[in-house]
Write an enzyme that holds these catalytic residues in place. Structure first.
Site: not given
Length: 128
Positions: A31-33, A39, A41, A60, A67-68
């Site tokens: 899954f991309a940052t 997601l 937002e 925004g 992103h951990t």
């Protein structure tokens, strides 16, 4: 009425289309940052949309996001948001994100309430 405590949730299935490789943010099929940011937002704006005056929306303006952990294709990422402050038109949210196996991120997001027509006209004016 916009007030602290409004909560939201958004989910995204991890597919080949929203991986780091596909989105150009890396070379791995996780899954991309940028997808994680989108997601976050989504959870925020959707949570407050029913409370806005007709013809208004939010945009925004700031996002601080960690992103951990990686999420592979086939799992689902969930973002939970909470509106923690309302200062005039400025809305501040906290977000927590997790996949089917555990936490994957957290952050703070700011949005501004705008009149949709006026905001779009301002953007269109840039065309000249």
């Amino acid at each position: 009425m916009l007030e602290a405590g409004i909560r939201g949730r958004a989910l995204a299935a991890v597919t080949p289309a929203n991986t780091a490789r596909a989105m150009g943010s890396g070379t791995l099929d996780v899954f991309a940052t940028p997808a994680l940011a989108a997601l976050a937002e989504q959870a925020c704006w959707q949570s407050v949309a029913p409370e806005l005056e007709p013809g208004c929306g939010t945009v925004g303006t700031k996002l601080s996001l960690e992103h951990t952990a990686p999420t592979p294709v086939g799992l689902t990422v969930t973002c939970d948001s909470e509106l923690i402050a309302v200062e005039g038109r400025k809305l501040t949210f906290t977000v927590t994100l997790h996949d089917d196996r555990g936490p994957v991120g957290q952050g703070v997001h700011e949005r501004i309430v705008v009149n949709d027509a006026k905001f779009f006209a301002k953007a269109e004016a840039k065309r000249g």
